[in-house]
Scaffold this motif. Structure first.
Motif, PDB file in Angstrom:
ATOM      1  N   GLY A  98       4.743  51.645 -16.695  1.00  0.00           N
ATOM      2  CA  GLY A  98       4.813  53.026 -16.247  1.00  0.00           C
ATOM      3  C   GLY A  98       4.504  53.168 -14.770  1.00  0.00           C
ATOM      4  N   MET A  99       4.008  54.328 -14.427  1.00  0.00           N
ATOM      5  CA  MET A  99       3.717  54.671 -13.046  1.00  0.00           C
ATOM      6  C   MET A  99       2.268  54.285 -12.708  1.00  0.00           C
ATOM      7  SD  MET A  99       4.004  58.530 -11.475  1.00  0.00           S
ATOM      8  CE  MET A  99       5.577  58.770 -12.273  1.00  0.00           C
ATOM      9  N   PRO A 100       2.017  53.676 -11.537  1.00  0.00           N
ATOM     10  CA  PRO A 100       0.636  53.362 -11.165  1.00  0.00           C
ATOM     11  C   PRO A 100      -0.258  54.605 -11.213  1.00  0.00           C
ATOM     12  CG  PRO A 100       2.153  52.274  -9.681  1.00  0.00           C
ATOM     13  CD  PRO A 100       2.974  53.207 -10.539  1.00  0.00           C
ATOM     14  N   MET A 101      -1.497  54.408 -11.607  1.00  0.00           N
ATOM     15  CA  MET A 101      -2.429  55.505 -11.834  1.00  0.00           C
ATOM     16  C   MET A 101      -2.573  56.404 -10.609  1.00  0.00           C
ATOM     17  SD  MET A 101      -4.347  56.889 -14.112  1.00  0.00           S
ATOM     18  CE  MET A 101      -4.522  55.630 -15.344  1.00  0.00           C
ATOM     19  N   VAL A 102      -2.724  55.833  -9.435  1.00  0.00           N
ATOM     20  CA  VAL A 102      -2.912  56.644  -8.231  1.00  0.00           C
ATOM     21  C   VAL A 102      -1.633  57.422  -7.903  1.00  0.00           C
ATOM     22  CG1 VAL A 102      -3.470  56.567  -5.767  1.00  0.00           C
ATOM     23  CG2 VAL A 102      -4.732  55.137  -7.382  1.00  0.00           C
ATOM     24  N   GLU A 103      -0.475  56.859  -8.195  1.00  0.00           N
ATOM     25  CA  GLU A 103       0.775  57.591  -7.984  1.00  0.00           C
ATOM     26  C   GLU A 103       0.832  58.808  -8.914  1.00  0.00           C
ATOM     27  OE1 GLU A 103       5.627  57.102  -8.368  1.00  0.00           O
ATOM     28  OE2 GLU A 103       4.391  55.294  -8.303  1.00  0.00           O
ATOM     29  N   ARG A 104       0.423  58.629 -10.168  1.00  0.00           N
ATOM     30  CA  ARG A 104       0.377  59.773 -11.097  1.00  0.00           C
ATOM     31  C   ARG A 104      -0.488  60.889 -10.541  1.00  0.00           C
ATOM     32  NH1 ARG A 104      -1.092  56.878 -16.704  1.00  0.00           N
ATOM     33  NH2 ARG A 104       0.314  55.167 -16.332  1.00  0.00           N
ATOM     34  N   LEU A 105      -1.655  60.504 -10.044  1.00  0.00           N
ATOM     35  CA  LEU A 105      -2.566  61.507  -9.496  1.00  0.00           C
ATOM     36  C   LEU A 105      -1.983  62.153  -8.239  1.00  0.00           C
ATOM     37  CD1 LEU A 105      -5.905  59.538  -9.986  1.00  0.00           C
ATOM     38  CD2 LEU A 105      -5.055  61.444 -11.363  1.00  0.00           C
ATOM     39  N   ALA A 106      -1.349  61.353  -7.387  1.00  0.00           N
ATOM     40  CA  ALA A 106      -0.748  61.891  -6.163  1.00  0.00           C
ATOM     41  C   ALA A 106       0.389  62.853  -6.481  1.00  0.00           C
ATOM     42  CB  ALA A 106      -0.247  60.738  -5.281  1.00  0.00           C
ATOM     43  N   ARG A 107       1.156  62.565  -7.516  1.00  0.00           N
ATOM     44  CA  ARG A 107       2.291  63.425  -7.873  1.00  0.00           C
ATOM     45  C   ARG A 107       1.845  64.774  -8.443  1.00  0.00           C
ATOM     46  NH1 ARG A 107       7.292  61.276  -7.446  1.00  0.00           N
ATOM     47  NH2 ARG A 107       7.451  59.021  -7.256  1.00  0.00           N
ATOM     48  N   LEU A 108       0.613  64.886  -8.870  1.00  0.00           N
ATOM     49  CA  LEU A 108       0.113  66.193  -9.301  1.00  0.00           C
ATOM     50  C   LEU A 108       0.085  67.158  -8.120  1.00  0.00           C
ATOM     51  CD1 LEU A 108      -2.888  65.129 -11.579  1.00  0.00           C
ATOM     52  CD2 LEU A 108      -0.654  65.994 -12.311  1.00  0.00           C
ATOM     53  N   ARG A 109      -0.180  66.610  -6.958  1.00  0.00           N
ATOM     54  CA  ARG A 109      -0.266  67.441  -5.753  1.00  0.00           C
ATOM     55  C   ARG A 109       1.053  67.482  -4.992  1.00  0.00           C
ATOM     56  NH1 ARG A 109      -4.492  66.908  -0.882  1.00  0.00           N
ATOM     57  NH2 ARG A 109      -4.541  69.101  -0.392  1.00  0.00           N
ATOM     58  N   GLU A 110       1.757  66.359  -4.991  1.00  0.00           N
ATOM     59  CA  GLU A 110       3.009  66.239  -4.254  1.00  0.00           C
ATOM     60  C   GLU A 110       4.042  65.528  -5.129  1.00  0.00           C
ATOM     61  OE1 GLU A 110       4.379  64.216  -0.057  1.00  0.00           O
ATOM     62  OE2 GLU A 110       2.265  64.724  -0.348  1.00  0.00           O
ATOM     63  N   PRO A 111       4.823  66.301  -5.909  1.00  0.00           N
ATOM     64  CA  PRO A 111       5.733  65.689  -6.893  1.00  0.00           C
ATOM     65  C   PRO A 111       6.794  64.754  -6.304  1.00  0.00           C
ATOM     66  CG  PRO A 111       5.506  68.053  -7.277  1.00  0.00           C
ATOM     67  CD  PRO A 111       4.820  67.757  -5.979  1.00  0.00           C
TER      68      PRO A 111
END
Length: 181
Positions: A98-111
């Motif tokens: 899947g998607m790296p954990m930090v990328e998931r968190l970053a996409r919450l703010r900047e999709p």
């Protein structure tokens, strides 16, 4: 209700080293196991399941059952190692699946992240994986060979300070990286 249970688990995790250190005179290890196991079971029964939450809860409940059955003060000290292991598995496995954990968190703010940001979040996820490995290793070594007060100092204060330092360093690096783009 599930947020309240999550908050209870977070507070239990943060206060756990102090509760063990100061509470051993008043409470038996099986009581710690019962309390922690109840919180983890409530999390499962709340119905809100985030990635990894069911298997983590199952492992944590099994740990709490062992703690209650063996009533071992030494076993109490392994809980922070377990939590670091959970975080290591979550972050490291996200690098493969899947998607790296930090990328998931970053996409919450900047999709819509640019490719450079995706590479950066992957590197940060790897850095957190290394951090959780080292943190768990330190906690395990202290569990095995250090006095209880050293264990409490590391797992209750120093490790949280290191987490804060890691966040601060990453934030400074991110500002520098963003300034270049």
């Amino acid at each position: 209700m599930s947020r309240l249970i999550g908050l209870g688990l977070l507070l239990a995790g943060l206060l756990y080293p102090f509760a063990v250190y100061f509470g051993m005179e008043h409470f038996a290890p099986w009581q710690f196991g019962l309390l922690l196991g109840s919180l983890w079971l409530a999390r499962v029964l709340s119905g809100e399941h985030k990635p990894g939450s069911v298997w983590m809860a199952g492992v944590a409940i099994a740990f709490c059952v062992l703690l209650a059955l063996f009533d071992s003060p030494q076993l109490l000290r392994w809980y922070p190692v377990l939590i670091s292991s959970f975080m290591l598995v979550l972050f490291a496995s996200s690098l493969t699946f899947g998607m790296p954990m930090v990328e998931r968190l970053a996409r919450l703010r900047e999709p819509d992240l640019p490719p450079e940001a995706i590479r950066y979040t992957r590197q940060v996820t790897l850095a957190w994986s290394v951090f959780f490995f080292c943190n768990g290793l330190c906690a395990a070594l202290l569990t095995l060979w250090a006095p209880l007060d050293w264990w409490m100092l590391y797992t209750g204060l120093i490790s949280y300070g290191l987490i804060g330092l890691m966040f601060a360093i990453e934030w400074l690096i991110r500002q520098r990286v963003r300034g270049r783009t």
